[in-house]
Design a protein around this motif. Structure first.
Motif, PDB file in Angstrom:
ATOM      1  N   PRO A 295      29.077  -0.979 -15.103  1.00 39.58           N
ATOM      2  CA  PRO A 295      29.066   0.281 -14.360  1.00 39.58           C
ATOM      3  C   PRO A 295      28.284   1.354 -15.108  1.00 39.58           C
ATOM      4  O   PRO A 295      27.962   1.201 -16.289  1.00 39.58           O
ATOM      5  CB  PRO A 295      30.545   0.646 -14.292  1.00 39.58           C
ATOM      6  N   SER A 296      27.995   2.437 -14.428  1.00 40.79           N
ATOM      7  CA  SER A 296      27.326   3.560 -15.058  1.00 40.79           C
ATOM      8  C   SER A 296      27.858   4.850 -14.463  1.00 40.79           C
ATOM      9  O   SER A 296      28.431   4.862 -13.376  1.00 40.79           O
ATOM     10  CB  SER A 296      25.808   3.471 -14.864  1.00 40.79           C
ATOM     11  N   GLY A 297      27.682   5.926 -15.198  1.00 38.91           N
ATOM     12  CA  GLY A 297      28.100   7.223 -14.695  1.00 38.91           C
ATOM     13  C   GLY A 297      28.795   8.048 -15.757  1.00 38.91           C
ATOM     14  O   GLY A 297      29.250   7.529 -16.784  1.00 38.91           O
ATOM     15  N   THR A 298      28.897   9.343 -15.498  1.00 40.56           N
ATOM     16  CA  THR A 298      29.569  10.223 -16.453  1.00 40.56           C
ATOM     17  C   THR A 298      31.078  10.009 -16.456  1.00 40.56           C
ATOM     18  O   THR A 298      31.758  10.515 -17.348  1.00 40.56           O
ATOM     19  CB  THR A 298      29.249  11.698 -16.151  1.00 40.56           C
ATOM     20  N   SER A 299      31.603   9.256 -15.469  1.00 43.06           N
ATOM     21  CA  SER A 299      33.014   8.865 -15.526  1.00 43.06           C
ATOM     22  C   SER A 299      33.304   8.147 -16.834  1.00 43.06           C
ATOM     23  O   SER A 299      34.346   8.356 -17.470  1.00 43.06           O
ATOM     24  CB  SER A 299      33.365   7.935 -14.361  1.00 43.06           C
ATOM     25  N   TYR A 300      32.378   7.287 -17.241  1.00 43.14           N
ATOM     26  CA  TYR A 300      32.566   6.487 -18.436  1.00 43.14           C
ATOM     27  C   TYR A 300      32.108   7.249 -19.689  1.00 43.14           C
ATOM     28  O   TYR A 300      32.620   7.017 -20.787  1.00 43.14           O
ATOM     29  CB  TYR A 300      31.831   5.158 -18.273  1.00 43.14           C
ATOM     30  N   SER A 301      31.162   8.171 -19.511  1.00 44.88           N
ATOM     31  CA  SER A 301      30.792   9.053 -20.623  1.00 44.88           C
ATOM     32  C   SER A 301      32.004   9.879 -21.045  1.00 44.88           C
ATOM     33  O   SER A 301      32.284  10.042 -22.240  1.00 44.88           O
ATOM     34  CB  SER A 301      29.654   9.989 -20.205  1.00 44.88           C
ATOM     35  N   SER A 302      32.728  10.401 -20.044  1.00 39.55           N
ATOM     36  CA  SER A 302      33.954  11.150 -20.320  1.00 39.55           C
ATOM     37  C   SER A 302      34.969  10.282 -21.037  1.00 39.55           C
ATOM     38  O   SER A 302      35.638  10.725 -21.978  1.00 39.55           O
ATOM     39  CB  SER A 302      34.546  11.673 -19.007  1.00 39.55           C
ATOM     40  N   ALA A 303      35.077   9.017 -20.608  1.00 38.40           N
ATOM     41  CA  ALA A 303      36.027   8.093 -21.233  1.00 38.40           C
ATOM     42  C   ALA A 303      35.697   7.864 -22.708  1.00 38.40           C
ATOM     43  O   ALA A 303      36.596   7.770 -23.553  1.00 38.40           O
ATOM     44  CB  ALA A 303      36.032   6.766 -20.477  1.00 38.40           C
ATOM     45  N   ILE A 304      34.401   7.774 -23.038  1.00 40.13           N
ATOM     46  CA  ILE A 304      33.988   7.624 -24.432  1.00 40.13           C
ATOM     47  C   ILE A 304      34.482   8.794 -25.267  1.00 40.13           C
ATOM     48  O   ILE A 304      35.062   8.627 -26.355  1.00 40.13           O
ATOM     49  CB  ILE A 304      32.454   7.524 -24.537  1.00 40.13           C
ATOM     50  N   VAL A 305      34.278  10.016 -24.772  1.00 43.65           N
ATOM     51  CA  VAL A 305      34.676  11.201 -25.521  1.00 43.65           C
ATOM     52  C   VAL A 305      36.194  11.279 -25.640  1.00 43.65           C
ATOM     53  O   VAL A 305      36.726  11.664 -26.687  1.00 43.65           O
ATOM     54  CB  VAL A 305      34.097  12.474 -24.874  1.00 43.65           C
ATOM     55  N   SER A 306      36.920  10.892 -24.592  1.00 43.02           N
ATOM     56  CA  SER A 306      38.381  10.848 -24.684  1.00 43.02           C
ATOM     57  C   SER A 306      38.825   9.869 -25.759  1.00 43.02           C
ATOM     58  O   SER A 306      39.767  10.143 -26.520  1.00 43.02           O
ATOM     59  CB  SER A 306      38.986  10.454 -23.329  1.00 43.02           C
ATOM     60  N   GLY A 307      38.142   8.724 -25.839  1.00 48.56           N
ATOM     61  CA  GLY A 307      38.467   7.743 -26.878  1.00 48.56           C
ATOM     62  C   GLY A 307      38.188   8.268 -28.272  1.00 48.56           C
ATOM     63  O   GLY A 307      38.988   8.079 -29.189  1.00 48.56           O
ATOM     64  N   VAL A 308      37.050   8.939 -28.456  1.00 51.68           N
ATOM     65  CA  VAL A 308      36.714   9.515 -29.761  1.00 51.68           C
ATOM     66  C   VAL A 308      37.716  10.600 -30.127  1.00 51.68           C
ATOM     67  O   VAL A 308      38.151  10.704 -31.283  1.00 51.68           O
ATOM     68  CB  VAL A 308      35.273  10.063 -29.761  1.00 51.68           C
ATOM     69  N   ALA A 309      38.118  11.411 -29.147  1.00 52.07           N
ATOM     70  CA  ALA A 309      39.139  12.435 -29.396  1.00 52.07           C
ATOM     71  C   ALA A 309      40.436  11.790 -29.859  1.00 52.07           C
ATOM     72  O   ALA A 309      41.119  12.298 -30.754  1.00 52.07           O
ATOM     73  CB  ALA A 309      39.369  13.269 -28.135  1.00 52.07           C
ATOM     74  N   ALA A 310      40.792  10.637 -29.269  1.00 49.92           N
ATOM     75  CA  ALA A 310      41.998   9.915 -29.680  1.00 49.92           C
ATOM     76  C   ALA A 310      41.880   9.414 -31.118  1.00 49.92           C
ATOM     77  O   ALA A 310      42.861   9.407 -31.869  1.00 49.92           O
ATOM     78  CB  ALA A 310      42.265   8.745 -28.727  1.00 49.92           C
ATOM     79  N   LEU A 311      40.664   8.991 -31.532  1.00 50.57           N
ATOM     80  CA  LEU A 311      40.458   8.572 -32.920  1.00 50.57           C
ATOM     81  C   LEU A 311      40.716   9.727 -33.876  1.00 50.57           C
ATOM     82  O   LEU A 311      41.404   9.575 -34.890  1.00 50.57           O
ATOM     83  CB  LEU A 311      39.024   8.068 -33.125  1.00 50.57           C
ATOM     84  N   PHE A 312      40.164  10.902 -33.553  1.00 58.91           N
ATOM     85  CA  PHE A 312      40.358  12.062 -34.424  1.00 58.91           C
ATOM     86  C   PHE A 312      41.834  12.462 -34.486  1.00 58.91           C
ATOM     87  O   PHE A 312      42.356  12.780 -35.555  1.00 58.91           O
ATOM     88  CB  PHE A 312      39.516  13.239 -33.928  1.00 58.91           C
ATOM     89  N   MET A 313      42.515  12.432 -33.355  1.00 58.07           N
ATOM     90  CA  MET A 313      43.948  12.757 -33.334  1.00 58.07           C
ATOM     91  C   MET A 313      44.746  11.758 -34.155  1.00 58.07           C
ATOM     92  O   MET A 313      45.624  12.128 -34.937  1.00 58.07           O
ATOM     93  CB  MET A 313      44.475  12.763 -31.900  1.00 58.07           C
ATOM     94  N   GLY A 314      44.453  10.468 -33.975  1.00 61.52           N
ATOM     95  CA  GLY A 314      45.191   9.420 -34.672  1.00 61.52           C
ATOM     96  C   GLY A 314      45.046   9.489 -36.175  1.00 61.52           C
ATOM     97  O   GLY A 314      45.953   9.107 -36.912  1.00 61.52           O
ATOM     98  N   GLU A 315      43.892   9.975 -36.651  1.00 58.28           N
ATOM     99  CA  GLU A 315      43.665  10.122 -38.085  1.00 58.28           C
ATOM    100  C   GLU A 315      44.253  11.413 -38.630  1.00 58.28           C
ATOM    101  O   GLU A 315      44.292  11.608 -39.844  1.00 58.28           O
ATOM    102  CB  GLU A 315      42.163  10.095 -38.388  1.00 58.28           C
ATOM    103  N   ASN A 316      44.687  12.299 -37.743  1.00 57.41           N
ATOM    104  CA  ASN A 316      45.157  13.613 -38.182  1.00 57.41           C
ATOM    105  C   ASN A 316      46.495  13.981 -37.544  1.00 57.41           C
ATOM    106  O   ASN A 316      46.697  15.115 -37.110  1.00 57.41           O
ATOM    107  CB  ASN A 316      44.104  14.675 -37.848  1.00 57.41           C
ATOM    108  N   ILE A 317      47.405  12.989 -37.485  1.00 52.93           N
ATOM    109  CA  ILE A 317      48.739  13.240 -36.935  1.00 52.93           C
ATOM    110  C   ILE A 317      49.431  14.337 -37.754  1.00 52.93           C
ATOM    111  O   ILE A 317      49.421  14.319 -38.978  1.00 52.93           O
ATOM    112  CB  ILE A 317      49.589  11.952 -36.956  1.00 52.93           C
ATOM    113  N   GLY A 318      50.016  15.292 -37.058  1.00 56.76           N
ATOM    114  CA  GLY A 318      50.683  16.402 -37.722  1.00 56.76           C
ATOM    115  C   GLY A 318      49.876  17.680 -37.680  1.00 56.76           C
ATOM    116  O   GLY A 318      50.412  18.767 -37.915  1.00 56.76           O
ATOM    117  N   LYS A 319      48.571  17.560 -37.361  1.00 54.72           N
ATOM    118  CA  LYS A 319      47.737  18.748 -37.246  1.00 54.72           C
ATOM    119  C   LYS A 319      47.789  19.294 -35.817  1.00 54.72           C
ATOM    120  O   LYS A 319      48.136  18.586 -34.878  1.00 54.72           O
ATOM    121  CB  LYS A 319      46.294  18.437 -37.647  1.00 54.72           C
ATOM    122  N   THR A 320      47.406  20.557 -35.669  1.00 56.75           N
ATOM    123  CA  THR A 320      47.405  21.198 -34.360  1.00 56.75           C
ATOM    124  C   THR A 320      46.130  20.849 -33.604  1.00 56.75           C
ATOM    125  O   THR A 320      45.025  20.899 -34.163  1.00 56.75           O
ATOM    126  CB  THR A 320      47.502  22.726 -34.508  1.00 56.75           C
TER     127      THR A 320
END
Length: 543
Positions: free
Chosen positions: A425-450
Motif C-alpha cells: 500500500p501507499s499513502g500518508t496513512s502509513y507515513s503517519s503510522a511510521i511516526v506513531s511507531g517512532v514516537a512509541a520508541l522514544f516513549m518506551g526508552e524514556n518511561i517516567g518522563k513527561t
C-alpha cells in the motif's frame, strides 16, 4: 613467616572484597548459578534429571523471583520466558534429554564436576540474596558475544544513548531508512537494509489506532507479551467495548486498520513491535465519532505520558463551518494533550496544501493544534546519492511537521481470518503510522518522563530527525525526515570511501582531516580548519 601470613590474609581479604563488590554491583541480567550437586548417578543417566537438592534450590529461587516481579526494571524478559516455556510444553514433538523442570524462570543447563549450572534472569538484589543459599557456590553473569557484523554494537549504543540494541536484517525501505542518515555510495559502497531500534521497542506504551477493519490474528501481532486487539467500536457517537482480535467489516478487502497497525507495531514489519496497539473501529470517520472515542478513552483507558493516538484519515473543512473559535475536536484533543497524550495524523493524499488560506480550506484532523501532521516521501538514487522527495500525492505546505515513507510492503491477514497476504500500500496513512511507531520508541526508552504532542515534536522528532532532507517541497514546507535516533550510515560489505557518521564513523588516515562534508582531505587545507567544520573525531584538524 608472620608477615607472610598477614600478607596472605590481606590478599584473601582484598580478593573477597573485590568479588563481593562485583556481586553487589551486578546489574539486572541473565546469570549462570553454580549449585552443589554431588549426585554422580544422576549425571550418568541417559535422561539428565534434576536431583532433589537442586530441585529444592530451584523452587526456592523460583518463588523468590515471582515474589519480586515488581522490582525488575525489565519484567518483559520474564514474561517472554514464561511465554516460550508455555509454547514448549504445548509442542508434543519436542524431545530433549534434559529435564528443565517446571519453572520458566530458572532451569538447569549443565552438570560439571559435582555442580549443576542453573540459568535465570535476576536483579542485583536477588543475586545478593541467592548467594547466601547453602548449596549456591557462585555466579557468573552471562556474556553476549557479538557476531561478526557490518556495524558496531557499542558505537550505535554510544551514538543513540539507547539502553540496548536490536537489529532486524533485510527490511523494507520504510524501516531501514528511518534508522540511518543520508546514504551516498560516494561514502558507503553497499546500502544497509537493516533496521536498528532500541530493545524496549515501545514497551509499556499504548497506541490507539482510530481506523476501520482490524484483524490482529496475523503473525505480525504474534508476540503475546503486549496487547494487540480491538478495544472499541464507535457508531453514531455511541461507544461499545469489544475484546476481540477481529473487528470491522468482514467483507472488506481493504483491511486499512490492520495494515496501519502492522506498520506501527507489527512484529516483522512494524517500527515498535513491543508497543500495545488498540484498534478503535469506526463505522464512519466523523468528527462526532472521534470526540466520543477520545472522551471514552480519556475516562477509562488513558495512561498519562504513555498514550499515542494515530489518525490515518482526514478531510478538508472551511473555517467558517465552526462557530467562533469553538471546535469540539480541538477541545478534547487539547485536554488529552494536557494530561500526557501525543497525537499523530496523516496529512492527506490530495497533492495540495494542507492549509489553503486563500480558499479558507484546512485539512483536518492533521491541522488541529497538538496534532503532528505527517507527509509522505518516495526515494530514488541518482548520481550515487539517494534522494528523498515529496511523494506526488502527498499534501504539503506550511502545517506539515515531518515526512516519512509513503510506499510500503506489509504482511497482514484478510478479514475472513483465513488468508495471509502481503500488500504494497501507499499513502500518508502509513507515513503517519511510521511516526506513531517512532514516537512509541522514544516513549518506551524514556518511561517516567513527561510527554505530550509539543514535547514529542520538539524534543524528539525534530531533535533526531534529518533536517532539509526532503526534496521537491514548496510553500514553506519543512524538509524534516523522520529518524529514530540512529544516524550512523553503515555499508553492508564494510567498504567506505569517506569519514564520519555518513561513512560508518570511519576515521581518516594519518595527516588527513575529515571535512564537514565527510571527505578525507590532505592535512593543511582549508577543509581541515575547525572553523570550517572539520570533524575532530574522525581526523586531524587545525584552528
Amino acid at each position: 613467616m608472620k608477615n607472610f601470613y598477614i600478607l596472605s590474609i590481606l590478599v584473601i581479604f582484598l580478593i573477597n572484597s573485590v568479588f563481593s563488590n562485583k556481586i553487589e554491583n551486578n546489574d539486572e541480567g541473565f546469570y549462570m548459578i553454580y549449585i552443589r550437586d554431588p549426585s554422580e548417578e544422576n549425571h550418568n543417566k541417559k535422561r539428565q534429571e534434576i536431583s532433589d537438592n537442586v530441585e529444592a534450590t530451584i523452587n526456592e529461587i523460583h518463588n523468590l523471583i515471582v515474589g519480586n516481579f515488581n522490582t525488575y526494571k525489565n519484567v518483559t524478559v520474564l514474561e517472554e520466558m514464561e511465554e516460550e516455556s508455555n509454547l514448549r510444553k504445548r509442542d508434543d514433538s519436542e524431545n530433549t534429554e534434559i529435564d528443565y523442570g517446571e519453572s520458566p524462570f530458572i532451569y538447569p543447563i549443565a552438570n560439571v564436576n559435582d555442580k549443576t549450572i542453573l540459568y535465570s534472569y535476576l536483579t542485583g538484589d536477588l543475586v545478593d540474596t541467592i548467594r547466601e543459599f547453602p548449596d549456591v557456590l557462585g555466579f557468573e553473569k552471562d556474556f553476549v558475544y557479538q557476531a561478526e557484523a557490518h556495524y558496531s554494537y557499542n558505537r550505535v549504543l554510544k551514538h543513540t544513548g539507547w539502553s540496548d540494541l536490536l537489529v532486524r536484517k533485510e527490511t523494507p525501505f520504510h524501516l531501514s531508512s528511518i534508522s540511518q542518515g543520508e546514504y551516498s555510495s560516494k561514502f558507503v559502497e553497499e546500502y544497509d537494509t537493516s533496521y536498528y531500534y532500541p530493545v524496549t521497542a515501545g514497551t509499556d506504551v499504548d497506541v490507539f489506532i482510530f481506523d476501520q477493519d482490524f484483524n490482529f490474528n496475523h503473525p505480525n501481532f504474534s508476540n503475546t507479551n503486549r496487547e494487540a486487539r480491538c478495544l472499541l467500536s464507535v457508531d453514531k457517537s455511541k461507544v461499545t467495548e469489544i475484546n476481540s482480535k477481529i473487528c470491522g467489516n468482514k467483507d472488506s478487502s481493504v483491511n486499512h486498520g490492520s495494515k496501519v497497525a502492522a506498520v506501527i507495531a507489527g512484529t516483522t514489519d512494524g517500527v515498535a513491535k513491543k508497543a500495545n496497539i488498540y484498534g478503535i473501529n469506526f463505522k464512519e470517520f466523523t468528527a462526532a465519532n472521534e470526540v466520543a472515542a477520545l472522551q471514552y478513552i480519556k475516562k477509562k483507558y488513558l495512561r498519562a505520558n504513555k498514550a499515542i493516538f494515530n489518525f490515518s484519515y482526514g478531510g478538508y473543512k472551511y473555517s467558517s463551518q465552526v462557530e467562533g473559535e469553538y471546535s469540539s475536536e480541538q477541545e478534547i484533543i487539547n485536554s488529552l494533550a494536557q494530561v500526557g497524550a501525543v497525537f499523530v495524523a496523516s496529512a492527506g493524499n490530495d497533492g495540495t496544501l494542507v492549509n489553503d488560506v486563500k480558499n479558507d480550506l484546512y485539512h483536518l484532523p492533521s491541522q488541529f493544534n497538538n496534532v503532528i501532521s505527517v507527509g509522505g516521501v518516495n526515494s530514488e538514487t541518482s548520481s550515487n546519492i539517494q534522494y528523498i522527495y515529496r511523494a506526488k500525492l502527498s499534501n504539503y505546505g506550511n502545517g506539515i511537521d515531518i515526512f516519512a515513507p509513503f510506499d510500503f510492503s506489509i504482511a497482514y491477514r484478510t478479514m475472513d481470518d483465513k488468508t495471509n497476504m502481503r500488500s504494497n500500500p501507499s499513502g500518508t496513512s502509513y507515513s503517519s503510522a511510521i511516526v506513531s511507531g517512532v514516537a512509541a520508541l522514544f516513549m518506551g526508552e524514556n518511561i517516567g518522563k513527561t510527554f505530550n504532542t509539543s514535547i514529542m515534536l520538539k524534543n524528539y522528532l525534530q531533535k533526531y530527525g534529518q533536517e532539509n532532507r526532503v526534496q521537491n517541497i514548496t510553500y514553506d514546507t519543512p524538509g524534516l525526515f523522520v529518524n529514530n535516533g540512529k544516524l550512523i550510515v553503515y555499508s553492508m560489505n564494510g567498504v567506505y570511501n569517506g569519514c564520519g557518521i555518513h561513512a560508518g564513523e570511519s576515521k581518516c588516515s594519518d595527516n588527513k582531516c575529515c571535512s564537514i562534508l565527510g571527505y578525507c582531505q590532505k592535512y593543511g587545507t582549508s577543509s581541515c580548519k575547525i572553523d570550517n567544520g572539520c570533524q575532530t573525531l574522525y581526523g586531524t584538524c587545525t584552528k
